[in-house]
Design an enzyme around this catalytic site. Structure first.
Site, short mmCIF file in Angstrom:
data_model
loop_
_atom_site.label_atom_id
_atom_site.label_comp_id
_atom_site.label_asym_id
_atom_site.label_seq_id
_atom_site.Cartn_x
_atom_site.Cartn_y
_atom_site.Cartn_z
NE ARG A 22 0.85 11.87 6.85
CZ ARG A 22 1.25 12.98 7.44
NH1 ARG A 22 0.38 13.87 7.83
NH2 ARG A 22 2.51 13.20 7.64
CG ASP B 122 -5.20 5.02 9.50
OD1 ASP B 122 -6.42 4.83 9.31
OD2 ASP B 122 -4.31 4.30 9.05
CB VAL C 169 6.54 5.77 14.77
CG1 VAL C 169 6.27 6.49 13.45
CG2 VAL C 169 7.84 4.98 14.69
CG ASP D 245 2.52 0.93 9.37
OD1 ASP D 245 2.13 1.80 10.18
OD2 ASP D 245 2.90 1.20 8.22
CE LYS E 15 -1.93 1.60 4.21
NZ LYS E 15 -1.65 2.96 4.53
CG ASN E 16 2.05 2.75 3.59
OD1 ASN E 16 0.93 3.13 3.25
ND2 ASN E 16 2.36 2.42 4.83
N1 EPU Z 1 6.42 13.88 11.36
C1 EPU Z 1 6.63 15.19 11.73
N2 EPU Z 1 6.83 16.12 10.73
C2 EPU Z 1 6.81 15.80 9.40
C3 EPU Z 1 6.61 14.45 9.05
C4 EPU Z 1 6.40 13.51 10.05
O1 EPU Z 1 6.64 15.53 12.91
O2 EPU Z 1 7.01 16.68 8.57
C5 EPU Z 1 6.19 12.88 12.42
C6 EPU Z 1 4.75 12.37 12.36
O3 EPU Z 1 3.87 13.21 13.10
C7 EPU Z 1 4.87 10.99 12.95
C8 EPU Z 1 6.28 10.55 12.55
O4 EPU Z 1 6.97 11.74 12.17
O5 EPU Z 1 4.82 11.05 14.36
C9 EPU Z 1 6.31 9.54 11.41
O6 EPU Z 1 5.82 10.10 10.24
P1 EPU Z 1 6.27 9.65 8.77
O7 EPU Z 1 6.33 10.89 7.95
O8 EPU Z 1 7.45 8.77 8.83
O9 EPU Z 1 5.05 8.77 8.34
P2 EPU Z 1 4.01 9.03 7.17
O10 EPU Z 1 4.71 9.29 5.90
O11 EPU Z 1 2.96 9.97 7.64
C10 EPU Z 1 3.99 6.52 6.46
C11 EPU Z 1 2.97 5.45 6.26
C12 EPU Z 1 2.44 5.01 7.61
C13 EPU Z 1 3.61 4.47 8.43
C14 EPU Z 1 4.68 5.56 8.56
C15 EPU Z 1 5.92 5.09 9.30
C16 EPU Z 1 1.99 6.08 4.17
C17 EPU Z 1 0.81 6.56 3.42
N3 EPU Z 1 1.86 5.99 5.47
O12 EPU Z 1 3.34 7.59 7.10
O13 EPU Z 1 1.53 3.94 7.34
O14 EPU Z 1 3.15 4.12 9.71
O15 EPU Z 1 5.08 6.00 7.25
O16 EPU Z 1 6.45 3.98 8.69
O17 EPU Z 1 3.01 5.75 3.58
C18 EPU Z 1 -0.22 2.47 7.81
O18 EPU Z 1 0.02 1.94 6.71
O19 EPU Z 1 -0.97 1.96 8.68
C19 EPU Z 1 0.42 3.74 8.12
C20 EPU Z 1 -0.01 4.56 9.07
#
Ligand code: EPU
Length: 431
Positions: A92, A116, A326, A304, A22-23
């Protein structure tokens, strides 16, 4: 409202082909926006989040055609540069179009992303990185308005290895003027997959899969074809399903190297795990033991898979400590597991799980994709009937979850709950 109706007690057995991640898939289809013409992405999972991303791309002027597990994305010479709030709020990953839109149009209006409910999900690193590349970005009530005639490569040190920020900056940098050096970049296999697709499109990237990405901007990209990497989180979820039911499940089309830490933890918990070339065999031994887990960016333990392991550890002997580093809201499953009889205590970002405690069926609520899947797994190990409401969250990340578990011998149905059933469950939860 659809729910999963789970009757526990059956060991799972059989083979599950793992779908594309998915991601990664969500970002690959967005990356296609960078080149005029037809790109094709294979091994695309049939999940709800992709349907939303498809609508986002169509709104931007692309034509997205699904054919089996393939997805053809036709991108016109001129694309729209505004994403609609109604779609962005559902997803997201919609923020990931910001980089490509700035690169293609020189401007972008992007509604603030949803996703989410797993805690605060800031995008400050996306924005400060793009600003360092020369974008002027304003955040108003309608979302973000960004402009840059041409993005300019620069050195960016991410304060945290954010998946989304790494991807957005990577997508922006591939056609920027000059070289971008992204330090402390996310190393997740899905990020490396996006870099691999971009390279096929003509991007000049080194360091994919490491924490330093060097991206030398090129004038333009061309369309390309790519197959999505196997979903390590889906594979991990089915691995836990095998372990929690004392079953035996073979998982194909996944790279075991992407699951090194979760598999090591399963082995330490007493589960038999055999890793092959592109497959895994997971066998429960009836003797689950405590292990500690702490989530971290890859190659750390994936957030995840944390709720699924929490469910599993409720069945292990001894006290396990689960630490979530995280997301600050990823323990929503805890009160639901407690209602099923699990002994879990929350202490800030730690959960102490004492087991084994026999689980009993109850009506529980999975309010994000992983929590919902984890509660279905708990139901597979519980006495009686477990009703996991809000099945739509699980649809976001797992294609045909109930049917695929049934194919392994599980008793999992999916059906709409009527009002009285929903109210009865809510009342029981409040009690
Ligand atoms: N964060 C910040 N500032 C930013 C970006 C992130 O503070 O500019 C913080 C977030 O608030 C969070 C942490 O950093 O606490 C992790 O965020 P990250 O950017 O790594 O995650 P994401 O890109 O929002 C993706 C996946 C998530 C997965 C995370 C970590 C997608 C669409 N989502 O999220 O997937 O948990 O990386 O691996 O790619 C899921 O599939 O269930 C899911 C939530």
């Amino acid at each position: 409202m659809d729910a999963f109706i789970v009757r526990g007690g059956r060991p799972l057995s059989g083979t599950v082909p793992v779908n594309g991640a998915k991601n990664s898939a969500l970002k690959l289809v967005a990356a296609a926006l960078l080149a005029e013409g037809r790109s094709t992405v294979h091994n695309v999972p049939a999940i709800a989040d992709l349907a939303v991303m498809k609508s986002v791309l169509e709104h931007l002027g692309a034509t997205v055609t699904r054919d089996g597990d393939g997805c053809a994305i036709d991108v016109p010479a001129e694309i729209e540069c505004t994403t609609p709030a109604t779609l962005a709020q559902q997803l997201r990953a919609s923020i990931v179009v910001l980089g490509p839109l700035l690169a293609r149009c020189g401007r972008a209006r992007v509604a603030m992303p949803g996703g989410d409910k797993i805690g605060s999900r800031n995008i400050d690193m996306h924005l400060s990185g793009l600003a360092r590349m020369g974008a002027r970005i304003e955040q108003g009530p309608e979302g973000l308005v960004a402009e840059a005639e041409r993005l300019v490569g620069t050195d960016i040190d991410l304060p945290y290895a954010s998946v989304g920020a790494t991807e957005n900056l990577l997508l922006a940098a591939v056609t920027a003027a000059g070289t971008t050096r992204l330090a402390n970049a996310a190393r997740e296999p899905e990020v490396a997959d996006v870099a691999a697709f971009l390279s096929r499109m003509g991007a000049d990237i080194s360091g994919a899969g490491t924490s330093v990405l060097e991206i030398r901007g090129v004038e333009a990209l061309h369309p390309a074809e790519h197959a999505v990497v196997g979903d390590r989180i889906e594979a991990g979820t089915f691995a836990v399903a095998a372990a929690i039911t004392d079953g035996e499940v073979r998982l194909t089309d996944v790279d075991p190297a992407h699951l090194r830490l979760p598999l090591e933890r399963l082995r330490r918990a007493g589960v038999e795990v055999h890793a092959g070339e592109r497959e895994l065999l997971v066998r429960g031994t009836g003797d689950l033991r405590r292990v500690d887990i702490a989530t971290l960016p890859y190659p750390g333990f994936p957030t995840d898979l944390q709720p699924q392991f929490l469910a599993l550890l409720s069945q292990a002997s001894g006290s396990s400590m689960v630490t979530e580093n995280v997301f600050d809201g990823r323990f929503t499953i805890v009160p639901e597991l407690q209602r099923m009889g699990a002994d879990v205590e929350l202490l800030g970002h730690h959960a102490i799980v004492r087991g084994p405690r026999r689980l009993r069926g109850a009506q529980v609520r999975g309010n994000d994709v992983r929590a919902g899947a984890a509660l279905v797994l708990a139901g597979l190990a519980a006495d009686g009937e477990t009703v996991v409401t809000e099945a739509n969250h699980v649809d976001r990340g797992y294609a045909d979850f109930a049917a695929r578990l049934r194919a392994l011998g599980a008793d999992v149905q999916r059906r709409a709950l009527d009002r009285a059933e929903t109210d009865a469950g809510v009342a029981a939860g409040a009690a």
